[in-house]
Write an enzyme that holds these catalytic residues in place. Structure first.
Site, short mmCIF file in Angstrom:
data_model
loop_
_atom_site.label_atom_id
_atom_site.label_comp_id
_atom_site.label_asym_id
_atom_site.label_seq_id
_atom_site.Cartn_x
_atom_site.Cartn_y
_atom_site.Cartn_z
N HIS A 1 -11.06 -12.25 -1.22
CA HIS A 1 -9.83 -13.62 -1.95
C HIS A 1 -9.40 -14.62 -1.73
CE1 HIS A 1 -5.53 -10.64 -1.48
NE2 HIS A 1 -6.29 -11.96 -0.68
N ASP A 2 -9.25 -14.40 -0.03
CA ASP A 2 -9.41 -15.71 1.04
C ASP A 2 -10.45 -16.34 0.99
OD1 ASP A 2 -6.73 -13.99 2.14
OD2 ASP A 2 -8.02 -13.15 3.13
N TRP B 1 0.61 -1.09 0.01
CA TRP B 1 -0.25 -0.13 0.36
C TRP B 1 0.78 1.13 0.13
CZ3 TRP B 1 -3.23 -1.99 -2.19
CH2 TRP B 1 -3.95 -2.73 -2.24
N PHE C 1 -14.60 -10.19 12.03
CA PHE C 1 -16.17 -9.93 11.24
C PHE C 1 -16.66 -11.42 10.83
CE2 PHE C 1 -12.14 -9.77 7.85
CZ PHE C 1 -13.00 -10.84 7.69
N1 SAM Z 1 -6.47 -5.84 4.39
C1 SAM Z 1 -6.01 -6.22 4.38
C2 SAM Z 1 -4.37 -5.68 3.19
O1 SAM Z 1 -5.60 -5.77 2.13
O2 SAM Z 1 -3.67 -5.01 3.39
C3 SAM Z 1 -5.34 -7.13 5.21
C4 SAM Z 1 -5.59 -8.24 4.05
S1 SAM Z 1 -5.23 -10.20 5.37
C5 SAM Z 1 -5.37 -10.53 3.08
C6 SAM Z 1 -6.71 -10.96 5.82
C7 SAM Z 1 -6.71 -9.84 6.66
O3 SAM Z 1 -7.95 -9.76 7.09
C8 SAM Z 1 -5.67 -9.69 7.88
O4 SAM Z 1 -5.38 -8.73 8.43
C9 SAM Z 1 -6.69 -11.34 8.80
O5 SAM Z 1 -5.99 -10.32 10.41
C10 SAM Z 1 -7.85 -10.62 8.78
N2 SAM Z 1 -8.88 -11.32 8.95
C11 SAM Z 1 -9.06 -12.87 8.76
N3 SAM Z 1 -10.38 -13.23 9.49
C12 SAM Z 1 -10.78 -12.14 10.41
C13 SAM Z 1 -12.23 -12.63 10.80
N4 SAM Z 1 -12.62 -13.59 11.11
N5 SAM Z 1 -12.47 -11.16 11.82
C14 SAM Z 1 -10.85 -9.69 11.42
N6 SAM Z 1 -10.80 -10.31 10.66
C15 SAM Z 1 -10.40 -11.10 9.75
#
Ligand code: SAM
EC number: 2.1.1.4
Length: 342
Positions: free
Chosen positions: A252-253, A161, A234
């Site tokens: 995308h996850d 970013w 979330f």
């Molecule tokens: N949005 C950020 C970026 O684009 O740089 C991070 C993307 S990263 C692939 C996914 C993010 O989702 C991580 O920070 C992870 O900790 C968060 N995450 C995953 N599962 C989550 C959940 N159940 N509740 C809240 N955050 C979550």
């Protein structure tokens, strides 16, 4: 067959040699050493500085020179090495736009997962168990299997970013939205870009408790008055109401089913007139590219439960959750933006 065809295939076949050369030069600190020196260094000086064999160092420096990562010139019959401009900017740890942490994560985590790409394609699932012996139903428990892995992942998320965050937050005029939640906001790098671009807004980073704790301690300084935090899950916890939710590299996850589940929660929490900004690397509708997004989608296969998608696929997910008036902006960089309104 034209003569260029086998050459392209040879390049592909040996592409990992290039990646590994870059990983190794970074891991041994070649670029940091050269950056810290006032003048170009000889082979002997570099080998001594990185505590490596002269023979190995000579071959590594030669390959880096061939890759345009180092400059050479001859002084009194001796070859002298220095960083190229892009190496100084992106491959030194002290640079504000350093990619060294991402390179480290690519080398120590992603590369190991890709060793099992064939299995991933056959099975249609990620390869944490084979690569790291981690058996977990919860994706982020596997990804954050140690504190060190979590911090490395956060550093990986952080670095991009600095390079293309402004493009995604300005792809649409977000100034009407003042209360913004960055869901899965991680290290806060995109939140910082958002408050820089929009002087009226506040951004709350919503993430898992241990991520928020690390982000607070190591990534977001106190002088960022308009960036705050919210600990939560979330999928399980209630989402606070806001004008805009950013979901950057979140969908995308996850599978379509989980993505719609999350987007539906976002839609319910969203204030009327508000919206959701999805930031992802978009695939072309006809399957022709971009290559980066196509390769990222394979990476999502070896590492996550999700995939990269086309604009039409994101539109369908947003529509299924209730969002309307969906607009797509391609930035021309790696990540694009999709805006849906309530
Ligand atoms: N949005 C950020 C970026 O684009 O740089 C991070 C993307 S990263 C692939 C996914 C993010 O989702 C991580 O920070 C992870 O900790 C968060 N995450 C995953 N599962 C989550 C959940 N159940 N509740 C809240 N955050 C979550």
């Amino acid at each position: 067959l034209s003569r260029s065809e086998p050459l392209t295939i040879l390049d592909y076949m040996e592409g990992f040699l290039v990646s590994k050369t870059l990983f190794t030069a970074c891991e041994l600190g070649v670029f940091d050493l050269l950056a810290s020196s006032q003048h170009p260094l000889s082979l002997e000086e570099v080998a001594l500085g990185i505590r490596a064999s002269q023979d190995g160092t000579e071959r590594l420096l030669a390959a880096c020179t061939g890759l345009d990562l180092l400059n050479t010139h001859t002084l009194d019959g001796q070859v002298m090495y220095s960083n190229t401009e892009q190496s100084s900017v992106y491959l030194t740890q002290s640079s504000p736009v350093s990619l060294t942490q991402s390179i480290h994560y690519s080398s120590k985590t992603i590369y190991l997962c890709w060793h099992y790409l064939t299995d991933a394609v056959r099975e249609g699932s990620n390869q944490y168990e084979k690569a790291f012996g981690v058996k977990s139903e919860d994706l982020f428990e596997a990804l954050y299997r140690s504190e060190e892995e979590m911090v490395k992942f956060m550093q990986l998320m952080n670095s991009i970013w600095n390079i293309c965050g402004r493009d995604v937050v300005t792809a649409f005029n977000l100034s009407p939205f003042t209360t913004i939640y960055d869901l899965g906001g991680c290290s806060g790098a995109l939140a910082k870009q958002c408050v820089l671009a929009y002087p009226e807004c506040t951004v709350t980073i919503f993430d898992l408790p241990k991520v928020v704790k690390t982000s607070r301690e190591h990534f977001v300084t106190n002088d960022n008055q308009r960036v705050s935090f919210h600990e939560g899950d979330f999928f399980k916890d209630a989402l606070p109401d806001a004008d805009l939710y950013i979901l950057a590299r979140i969908l995308h996850d996850w599978t379509d089913v989980r993505s719609i589940e999350l987007l539906t929660k976002v839609y319910r929490a969203c204030r009327p007139g508000g919206g959701v900004l999805v930031v992802e690397a978009l695939l072309c509708e006809d399957g022709s590219g971009p290559l980066t997004a196509q390769l990222y989608s394979l990476n999502m296969l070896v590492q996550t439960e999700g995939k990269e998608r086309t604009a039409a696929e994101y539109t369908a997910l947003l529509t299924a959750a209730g969002f309307q008036n969906i607009q797509v902006e391609r930035t021309g960089k790696i990540y694009d933006a999709v805006l849906g309104r309530k």
